[in-house]
Design a protein around this motif. Sequence first.
Motif, mmCIF file in Angstrom:
data_model
loop_
_atom_site.group_PDB
_atom_site.id
_atom_site.type_symbol
_atom_site.label_atom_id
_atom_site.label_comp_id
_atom_site.label_asym_id
_atom_site.label_seq_id
_atom_site.Cartn_x
_atom_site.Cartn_y
_atom_site.Cartn_z
ATOM 1 N N TYR A 267 0.806 -1.225 0.000
ATOM 2 C CA TYR A 267 0.000 0.000 0.000
ATOM 3 C C TYR A 267 0.838 1.273 0.000
ATOM 4 N N LEU A 268 2.084 1.180 0.444
ATOM 5 C CA LEU A 268 2.929 2.371 0.448
ATOM 6 C C LEU A 268 4.281 2.054 -0.187
ATOM 7 N N THR A 269 4.850 3.067 -0.842
ATOM 8 C CA THR A 269 6.189 2.892 -1.387
ATOM 9 C C THR A 269 7.178 3.867 -0.752
ATOM 10 N N HIS A 270 6.649 4.957 -0.181
ATOM 11 C CA HIS A 270 7.525 5.952 0.444
ATOM 12 C C HIS A 270 7.008 6.273 1.834
ATOM 13 N N HIS B 87 8.433 13.210 -6.155
ATOM 14 C CA HIS B 87 8.424 12.828 -4.742
ATOM 15 C C HIS B 87 9.458 13.692 -4.046
ATOM 16 N N ILE B 88 9.007 14.807 -3.501
ATOM 17 C CA ILE B 88 9.945 15.781 -2.949
ATOM 18 C C ILE B 88 9.799 15.814 -1.441
ATOM 19 N N THR B 89 10.829 15.355 -0.753
ATOM 20 C CA THR B 89 10.778 15.237 0.705
ATOM 21 C C THR B 89 11.402 16.449 1.370
ATOM 22 N N LEU B 104 2.556 12.238 -1.909
ATOM 23 C CA LEU B 104 1.827 12.415 -3.166
ATOM 24 C C LEU B 104 1.824 11.157 -4.035
ATOM 25 N N VAL B 105 3.006 10.519 -4.163
ATOM 26 C CA VAL B 105 3.107 9.335 -5.015
ATOM 27 C C VAL B 105 2.172 8.249 -4.503
ATOM 28 N N ASP B 106 2.181 8.041 -3.189
ATOM 29 C CA ASP B 106 1.342 6.982 -2.635
ATOM 30 C C ASP B 106 -0.133 7.341 -2.677
ATOM 31 N N THR B 107 -0.442 8.623 -2.542
ATOM 32 C CA THR B 107 -1.840 9.037 -2.674
ATOM 33 C C THR B 107 -2.334 8.679 -4.071
ATOM 34 N N VAL B 108 -1.522 9.032 -5.093
ATOM 35 C CA VAL B 108 -1.928 8.740 -6.468
ATOM 36 C C VAL B 108 -2.048 7.234 -6.678
ATOM 37 N N GLU B 119 8.289 8.869 -11.324
ATOM 38 C CA GLU B 119 8.621 9.740 -10.208
ATOM 39 C C GLU B 119 10.102 10.042 -10.184
ATOM 40 N N TYR B 120 10.428 11.163 -9.593
ATOM 41 C CA TYR B 120 11.831 11.422 -9.267
ATOM 42 C C TYR B 120 11.869 11.985 -7.862
ATOM 43 N N SER B 121 12.862 11.580 -7.087
ATOM 44 C CA SER B 121 12.910 11.957 -5.677
ATOM 45 C C SER B 121 13.917 13.063 -5.436
ATOM 46 N N VAL B 122 13.549 13.992 -4.576
ATOM 47 C CA VAL B 122 14.498 14.998 -4.115
ATOM 48 C C VAL B 122 14.482 14.951 -2.596
ATOM 49 N N ASN B 123 15.624 14.664 -2.007
ATOM 50 C CA ASN B 123 15.711 14.637 -0.558
ATOM 51 C C ASN B 123 17.109 15.074 -0.149
#
Lengths: 358, 319
Positions: A267-270, B87-89, B104-108, B119-123
Amino acid sequence: MPEKKVSFPHMGDYYSAFKCLVELIGRPLVPPPITKKTIELGFKYSPETVCIPFKYNLGNYIEALEAGADVICQAGGGCRFGYYAEVQEQILRRLGYEFEFFKLNNKNSVIGFIKDFKRIAPHNTYPGIIHRLALCLARIHCIDAVSDCVRKNIGFEIHPGQMEKTYRKFLEDLVWTYSLGAVFSLKNECLCQIRQIDIDKPADCLRVGVVGELYMLMEPFANFYLEKKLAQRKIEVHRFVTVSGILTEYFSGDRSVKKHLAAAHPYLTHHIGAHGTETVARANSLIKKGFDGIIHLKPFGCMPEVSAMAALNNLARDRRAPILYFSFDSQTSEAGLETRVEAFCDMLYMKQKKKKNG
Amino acid sequence: MENAAVAKKNKLRVGIPRALLYHKYGKLWEVFFRELGVNVVLSPETNKEIIARGARLSIDESCLSVKIFVGHIDWLKDKADAVLVPHITCLHSGEEMCVKFMALVDTVRNVFPGIKVIEYSVNAKKLETEAGSMIRLGARLAGNPFRAIAAYMKAKGAWEKSAREKKEAQAEKFAAARRGEKPLILIVAHSYTLEDNFLGRPIIDYLEKSGVCVLCSDRLDAARAREISKNISQTLYWTYHKELLGAAEYYKDSVDGMIFLTTFPCGPDALAVNLCQSKMKGIPSIIVSLDELESRVGLQTRLESFVDVINFKKCRKKK
């Protein structure tokens, strides 16, 4: 110079643990227990759409300052919680109170935390502070161990009221126990007493897990004594969000996030921020373990928990798991909660009966 | 063989939702994907239907901005093979993003099961930079890391240019307005509220029509704004809110009024905007909270009376 009176907001039954830390700074002033008046004060002076723990905290502060506190403390971390302190301080100053505000930030390490204490209360020695910190942790651990045992058994007492009485006595005694050994022996003694209380617990009793935002879970006044309501309906209640749980998470850092993400698969990836990931992970693993239902609590507009709800919805659909959602704001009524809890429990009992009859 | 792979990749249609971070990074993404030879499907400006779709699909308590984002994804999901969701943390160390960007990614993924997300991540805390993540993404899409690097460089340049132009336009406007007679109003809001066709733009248009010079909080040098936001709040840690408060602090002595535009129920706004408003002593200000049920008439009445108050105050000052 008269000794400073130091106060802090309430959360659940942890006041004895907070109190022993605060004694380092000055004379502790436990704020009056949370009542309707506390939350009314909080509502009156808080920004409208802020989450409800902010309002409870602010109500506690106002009552404590009225009772004569000179120093108040606030922790921080997670999502909006980290910014509580500054806004609360500003609101209280605008109301005309004079006080010192001691902010403990979770970005500090343990060493930073100890240094913070040394800075604000220089008359303490480092070993003294470390001892108090250990005592505080021990008290938290014992409160959590005992309350977990109570939570699971209190609904099945033959003579209702005994367990509550033992637990209250334990909390009172704990306030005056200052050595580490005595704290642990008090815990063992209390656990023994609780085990001796006669209970009638069927092997297939219903098990419900409560998950969600930590303040709503840990402060029984805020959730209208939800756990008690479930226990009265002969349900074993499991909760994993406790202060000792949070501290363990904090110290294990990224590792715990990874663990939760694995448990929340698919259910989650991040990491979705604050306790959102843990909520989904717990719910997923409890359903896998065969729990009968999940109850999700959050303050209105809690950002990480709203994100978690999208995942919980899918979990409920995929595994046909009953999940009940509660969102708390100033308009939430106890009667409404009671009705929904009752219907939820009835539904769980019907489901269980149907399963038994094949 | 390689040509065939590129041709196959060329058929990929990437959907870019015109919501949230698009209003900050839109140029960067468009140029980047165009340079990579990927087809881009851009969702239309926010309209009533998109909001209705988003509100139906999202959790009730999500903020309006996330609902709009979900609505745009819903529009895109049949028209594109994959949608871009950053995916911007954390953009700068010591700061944080609102947790909705982390989720956001998981919501979508949860709202649209089975959707393909790019996706691309910024952290900054984990040394994941925008350049590194986007080049890696580009290399995967185009099958050629050098092409990805070139595309990123070009996109970044185009983005910087457009951002600079926006800032310069506002600076000129500000300089001209200070000499002029028109009342000056600063709108303090996120880019994704200000630039949205349904939220901010009608308000800006209305104000300009009533003879007000409007400044926007997102058209200031971001690093500078974050720095001066410390004058208002020392412990604030949300990057975008630092920029808002910094803009308020920067313009506070020159503007005649401020409008705080928030989307209901924005979590960080509830604290930061209230704090900011109470620190802006002596400046007339209102908080306008937007939701999907917004009636335009009520909003217009509020804006009209606010403009009246400011005009009245300005007249009296002159006398």
